[in-house]
Scaffold this active site. Structure first.
Site, PDB file in Angstrom:
ATOM      1  N   TYR A  11      12.369   0.079 -10.410  1.00  0.00           N
ATOM      2  CA  TYR A  11      13.140  -1.192 -10.969  1.00  0.00           C
ATOM      3  C   TYR A  11      14.623  -1.547 -10.424  1.00  0.00           C
ATOM      4  CZ  TYR A  11      15.005  -3.972 -14.841  1.00  0.00           C
ATOM      5  OH  TYR A  11      15.601  -5.008 -15.659  1.00  0.00           O
ATOM      6  N   GLY A  35       2.537   2.710   2.748  1.00  0.00           N
ATOM      7  CA  GLY A  35       2.246   1.153   2.849  1.00  0.00           C
ATOM      8  C   GLY A  35       3.234   0.470   1.949  1.00  0.00           C
ATOM      9  N   ALA A  69      15.681   8.574  -7.839  1.00  0.00           N
ATOM     10  CA  ALA A  69      14.374   8.935  -8.240  1.00  0.00           C
ATOM     11  C   ALA A  69      14.410   9.837  -9.378  1.00  0.00           C
ATOM     12  CB  ALA A  69      13.719   9.559  -6.859  1.00  0.00           C
ATOM     13  N   THR A 112      22.805   8.666 -16.718  1.00  0.00           N
ATOM     14  CA  THR A 112      22.798   7.975 -17.975  1.00  0.00           C
ATOM     15  C   THR A 112      23.761   8.071 -19.005  1.00  0.00           C
ATOM     16  OG1 THR A 112      21.102   7.584 -19.892  1.00  0.00           O
ATOM     17  CG2 THR A 112      21.124   9.882 -18.882  1.00  0.00           C
ATOM     18  N   TYR A 136      15.521  13.899 -21.944  1.00  0.00           N
ATOM     19  CA  TYR A 136      15.681  12.988 -20.475  1.00  0.00           C
ATOM     20  C   TYR A 136      17.107  13.017 -20.289  1.00  0.00           C
ATOM     21  CZ  TYR A 136      17.115   8.738 -18.113  1.00  0.00           C
ATOM     22  OH  TYR A 136      17.853   8.056 -17.246  1.00  0.00           O
ATOM     23  N   LYS A 140      19.167  14.911 -17.016  1.00  0.00           N
ATOM     24  CA  LYS A 140      20.316  14.239 -16.195  1.00  0.00           C
ATOM     25  C   LYS A 140      21.537  14.769 -16.327  1.00  0.00           C
ATOM     26  CE  LYS A 140      18.466  10.244 -14.579  1.00  0.00           C
ATOM     27  NZ  LYS A 140      18.409  10.130 -12.948  1.00  0.00           N
ATOM     28  N   LEU A 177      13.506  -3.475 -25.249  1.00  0.00           N
ATOM     29  CA  LEU A 177      13.543  -4.648 -26.371  1.00  0.00           C
ATOM     30  C   LEU A 177      13.241  -5.915 -25.500  1.00  0.00           C
ATOM     31  CD1 LEU A 177      14.318  -5.835 -28.849  1.00  0.00           C
ATOM     32  CD2 LEU A 177      16.726  -5.601 -28.120  1.00  0.00           C
ATOM     33  N   ALA A 262      15.399   2.773 -38.520  1.00  0.00           N
ATOM     34  CA  ALA A 262      15.209   4.110 -37.961  1.00  0.00           C
ATOM     35  C   ALA A 262      16.415   4.614 -38.104  1.00  0.00           C
ATOM     36  CB  ALA A 262      14.657   3.845 -36.822  1.00  0.00           C
TER      37      ALA A 262
END
Length: 303
Positions: A11, A35, A69, A112, A136, A140, A177, A262
């Protein structure tokens, strides 16, 4: 400068490749599939973070690396913690080994802002202590520490870019979101939100994120030094602000389904002032209406 972009088919990666090319650099796109075409790439190279031989071939002949990546879904990381460590930490170590083997000594690492956890102090500056709330973020942070250790050995110059919530364009993650809200607007489906939708986050336009990586590449420190920058909009936008912006931009009503509140931070906003002062980067397209307009236009065909 000839710059290898890992995760070039992702992205953010595709947009970083295009931004580097537009700025006069030669982006080399590293992808995992044969490809794959990457617009603006001077060259496409096939490699995998977990394949040392392919990494050594990928880094040959480049001047610097933009390392994007990795695995990125915080929710998934709870169930796949070891895989997140294997890819995000082990893959970074393998990349650094490959760079060392061929004499490439400059790296910009996509990290992040979630590493800061949920500090009371807002907006979040680089001086805050680290408190990763999920595997996660922990993976990082571990990758950052590996890079900083290599820098400390005098072999490497590094920039750590801690990114906020990137949005805009065609987001391939339908759980975030903005894609969920646009889908609700287009299909008149209820959008589920937690509580009253007052939780505030920092949304950064995809183009601003890519421009930040170009600025980092163009302002790399000398060998033996690492610098960390917070890359965010510096603006707080609540869930209901996003909903209202989507309704305003699209002209469609977004029906809401309120779930119980939450246990989540009330506010997470980045302070990008250090990046503005030291590398001349600041967000130009990260107003919520512009982000929504761009995402709506880009996603119209699939919605």
């Amino acid at each position: 400068m000839r710059v290898l972009v890992t995760g070039a088919n992702g992205y953010i990666g595709r947009t970083v490749v295009a931004a580097l090319g537009a700025a006069g650099h030669e982006p080399v796109a590293m992808v995992r599939a044969i490809g794959v075409e990457i617009a603006g790439a001077a060259e496409v190279r096939l490699a995998d973070l977990l394949n040392a031989d392919s990494l050594r071939r990928a880094v040959c002949g480049v001047d610097a690396v933009c390392h994007l990546a990795g695995l990125t879904r915080a929710r998934d990381s709870f169930a796949e913690a070891t895989q997140y460590v294997r890819v995000n930490v082990g893959g970074t170590i393998a990349l650094l080994d490959a760079m060392s083997a061929v004499g490439v000594g400059r790296i910009v690492f996509a990290s992040t802002g979630s590493i800061y956890g949920s500090p009371e102090r807002q907006p979040m500056s680089e001086e805050l202590p680290d408190a990763p709330p999920h595997p996660y973020a922990s993976s990082k942070l571990a990758a950052e520490l590996v890079i900083e250790a290599q820098v400390g050995a005098g072999e490497l110059a590094g920039v750590i870019a801690r990114i906020s919530n990137v949005a805009g364009g065609v987001d391939p993650d339908p759980t975030r979101l903005l894609p969920r809200t646009l889908t609700a607007a287009a299909r008149h489906n209820p959008l589920s939100i937690n509580g009253d939708g007052s939780a505030v986050r920092d949304y950064l336009h995809l183009q601003d994120a890519a421009a930040a990586f170009v600025a980092c590449i163009e302002h790399l420190p000398e060998a033996g030094r690492a610098v960390r920058y917070n890359i965010g909009s510096g603006r707080g936008t609540s869930v209901m602000d996003v909903v209202t912006a989507v309704e305003r931009v699209t002209g469609h009503h977004v029906p809401l389904e309120h779930r119980p509140p939450a246990p989540e931070p009330a506010m997470l906003v980045m302070d990008p002032s250090k990046a503005a002062a030291e590398i001349g980067w600041s967000p130009r397209h990260s107003g919520i209406d512009e982000i929504v307009r761009d995402a709506w236009a880009a996603s119209a065909a699939v919605l």
